[in-house]
Design a protein around this motif. Structure first.
Motif, short mmCIF file in Angstrom:
data_model
loop_
_atom_site.label_atom_id
_atom_site.label_comp_id
_atom_site.label_asym_id
_atom_site.label_seq_id
_atom_site.Cartn_x
_atom_site.Cartn_y
_atom_site.Cartn_z
N ILE A 1 -2.83 -1.04 5.72
CA ILE A 1 -2.17 -0.01 4.90
C ILE A 1 -1.13 -0.58 3.95
N ASN A 2 -0.77 -1.86 4.11
CA ASN A 2 0.30 -2.45 3.28
C ASN A 2 -0.01 -2.34 1.78
N ASP A 3 -1.25 -2.65 1.40
CA ASP A 3 -1.59 -2.61 -0.02
C ASP A 3 -1.56 -1.19 -0.55
N GLU A 4 -2.02 -0.24 0.23
CA GLU A 4 -2.02 1.15 -0.19
C GLU A 4 -0.61 1.66 -0.40
N VAL A 5 0.29 1.31 0.52
CA VAL A 5 1.69 1.75 0.41
C VAL A 5 2.33 1.19 -0.86
N LEU A 6 2.08 -0.08 -1.16
CA LEU A 6 2.69 -0.68 -2.34
C LEU A 6 2.11 -0.10 -3.64
N LEU A 7 0.80 0.02 -3.71
CA LEU A 7 0.19 0.54 -4.93
C LEU A 7 0.56 2.00 -5.17
N ASN A 8 0.67 2.78 -4.12
CA ASN A 8 1.08 4.18 -4.26
C ASN A 8 2.54 4.31 -4.69
N TYR A 9 3.34 3.29 -4.40
CA TYR A 9 4.76 3.31 -4.75
C TYR A 9 4.95 3.49 -6.26
N PHE A 10 4.20 2.71 -7.04
CA PHE A 10 4.38 2.77 -8.49
C PHE A 10 3.91 4.11 -9.07
N GLU A 11 2.95 4.72 -8.41
CA GLU A 11 2.51 6.05 -8.83
C GLU A 11 3.57 7.10 -8.48
N PHE A 12 4.16 6.94 -7.30
CA PHE A 12 5.14 7.91 -6.79
C PHE A 12 6.40 7.95 -7.66
N ILE A 13 6.85 6.79 -8.14
CA ILE A 13 8.15 6.74 -8.84
C ILE A 13 8.03 7.04 -10.33
N LYS A 14 6.85 7.39 -10.82
CA LYS A 14 6.70 7.73 -12.25
C LYS A 14 7.65 8.85 -12.62
#
Length: 586
Positions: free
Chosen positions: A573-586
């Motif tokens: 899940i590490n990669d998913e959490v990091l990639l979703n981070y940039f989407e979340f903070i838009k």
């Protein structure tokens, strides 16, 4: 005092002493015995025995990184020397003064099938400031054992040279070569190589020096910026409404705070800093990827500067490189007394001086601040991102992301923070760093191969305590870094173990296949526990957030041995959490 009998060995040792090269990292061998005898029998030198040459060179690099003065590594002949190459390349690109001392066979024994010989001359040719190949002392025929008699051609050559009185010329040549080579390392801040041919017998000693080499001082010429350069910069600066300063690897306290404060007052200037820049100001923009990763193409174009000034060494953020290559600044100035990289393919001004000298000559002449909303716009973006960053930490599961948040905020004040490459430094870039910390990372070549050894060398050289944050592959790859007797009790290691090369799950590619797991991510089930038992580290491990918080509370307390904390994270899940981070903070 006991000295090696060989004049060339005496010359090398005495000139290292005259040049204040105090730290000598020695890997065991026979051909380098005369030099080892010379260094270890002189109380001036601080000598270290590191068996693995690759680890030894990075250990030396860590010392030189902290002291900002030449540190020497010494090895025997043959492939031993090649193991120095990763650290030599790192020193070359990171401007770290490293002196490579390699013992070599006499020229007549190279290329004939003799043991432990390679072509050592200029072996680091593309990644070295200078290579000196010293000359062999003429053989003292009275002391040549019968079984070691010289080949007839070599014997004739030796007699001929002795007739011409060339030993004196050889001594002069060697002294000049050693002096000039070490001076280059001092003045230009980088690695140099001195190749030293030594003939048998190697272990004979004397109680009196037979040579008295003279040291030639390194003369530092003050750099002066021409007035017309400053004037030209001022004209462009005063007309630009969007100015960006981007700071890469930078030693702590290298830029005066008064210049940072002045830059912070200008609304037309934004200052992007990386974790490795060791610069802190409330008006600056750390966590570059946090700012720019969510931007649309139109927003990226709004960030495009008229003038880009770069300071320091190499940049970690791939995203800022991509942005500035796509939306190039009209002008790119790089300020450095040594070199300038055309990272964004638009470099048009290399200002050959230090940042302090430039700002001292330049900023007092800036008579007005141009009207601009450049900084205001991006400050609002920064504040929005920081709020979303905190919100994200509240909703995500235990992962690499949450682990880095916890370990970075738990580091005590005034520690030295060494970070390994790959995902470790990239995660570190996303979080606020305690401004009392000094941060280092081997960004010259960005390799994982010697991060642990560098951190150990740093811990040995600096009186401040050091904590090292690394991934599992980087740590295991350089595990020989722990194979020495010099690691201070205060040294702390944090290994984030996601059972493979977690960064490859973030990059584009077909994940969760046998091919990916084996050849890219390199899955494994190894831990650091047995290494800690073997090398005398106190070992702890955690695999959830609650245990991590509890462990960090006591991790930095004094112990009778260094400590290692291994943190296991869920790789899937590490990669998913990091990639979703940039989407979340838009």
């Amino acid at each position: 005092m006991t000295y090696p009998k060989i004049p060339l060995a005496q010359t090398v040792v005495q000139l290292c002493k005259a040049k204040n090269i105090k730290h000598i990292i020695i890997s065991p061998g026979s051909r380098n015995a005369p030099l080892t005898i010379g260094f270890t029998n002189d109380s001036y030198f601080k000598c270290y025995s590191i068996v693995d040459e690759r680890a030894a060179a990075f250990f030396a690099l860590g010392i030189a990184q902290q002291l900002q003065e030449p540190t020497a590594v010494l090895c025997t002949s043959g492939s031993a020397l090649l193991n120095y190459y990763p650290a030599v390349a790192e020193a070359f690109y990171s401007n770290i003064p490293l002196v490579i001392l390699s013992a070599d066979r006499p020229k007549h024994l190279i290329g004939i099938g003799d043991g432990q010989t390679i072509h050592q001359k200029n072996v680091f040719e593309n990644h070295i400031l200078f290579s000196a190949n010293l000359k062999l002392d003429l053989k003292d025929e009275k002391n040549v054992p019968e079984q070691e008699e010289l080949p007839i051609l070599k014997n004739l050559e030796n007699k001929f040279e002795r007739l011409l009185g060339l030993q004196k010329d050889i001594q002069i040549y060697n002294e000049e070569s050693i002096n000039s080579t070490i001076n280059i390392s001092i003045l230009k801040k980088g690695p140099v190589h001195i190749n030293i041919p030594l003939d048998e017998p190697l272990y004979e000693t004397v109680d009196k020096l037979s040579v008295s080499p003279k040291a030639i001082d390194a003369i530092i010429k003050p750099s002066k910026i021409e007035d017309h350069i400053i004037q030209s910069c001022l004209e462009d600066w005063n007309n630009a409404t969007r100015k960006m300063i981007l700071v890469g690897v930078n030693n702590p306290n290298e830029i005066d705070n008064k210049w940072l404060d002045e830059l912070a007052e200008d609304d037309s200037v934004i200052v992007f800093t990386e974790t490795t820049s060791n610069l802190h100001h409330p008006s600056f923009f750390p966590s570059i990827d946090q700012i720019i990763a969510p931007l649309s193409s139109d927003e990226q174009k709004q960030l495009q500067p008229d003038i880009l000034i770069t300071l320091g060494g190499l940049i970690v953020s791939k995203k800022i490189k991509q942005l500035l290559r796509k939306y190039k600044p009209k002008q790119h100035w790089h300020i450095d007394s040594k070199m300038a990289n055309d990272t964004f393919f638009c470099l048009n001004n290399h200002i050959e001086t230090t940042p302090n000298q430039f700002f001292e000559a330049f900023l007092p002449k800036v008579t007005h601040y141009v009207k601009s909303n450049y900084k205001t716009i991006w400050t609002n973006t920064k504040n929005t991102r920081l709020k979303k960053h905190k919100d994200y930490l509240e909703v995500i599961p235990y992962s690499d992301f949450t682990v880095f948040n916890e370990i970075l905020k738990a580091i005590p004040n005034t520690y030295i923070l060494q970070v390994s490459n790959s995902s470790a430094i990239r995660y570190t870039q996303l979080f606020e760093i305690n401004k009392s910390l000094e941060v280092y990372c081997n960004r010259g070549t960005s390799g994982i191969d010697g991060s642990t050894s560098t951190a150990v060398g740093c811990a040995v050289a600096n009186t401040k305590p050091t904590v090292f944050i690394t991934g599992d592959l980087s740590f295991l790859y350089d595990s020989n870094a722990l194979w020495n007797n010099y690691i201070p009790k205060s040294f702390r290691v944090i290994v984030v173990n996601n059972q493979g090369g977690g960064i490859f799950r973030i990059l584009p590619g077909h994940k969760n296949t046998e091919n990916f797991n084996t050849y890219f991510e390199t899955n494994h089930n190894h831990t650091a526990e047995h290494l800690c038992n073997m090398y005398g580290f106190k070992y702890e491990s955690v695999s959830n957030k609650e245990d991590l918080k509890a462990s960090l509370k006591s991790f930095y307390t004094e112990e009778d041995k260094p400590k290692l904390l291994e943190i296991f994270t869920p790789k899937n899940i590490n990669d998913e959490v990091l990639l979703n981070y940039f989407e979340f903070i838009k």
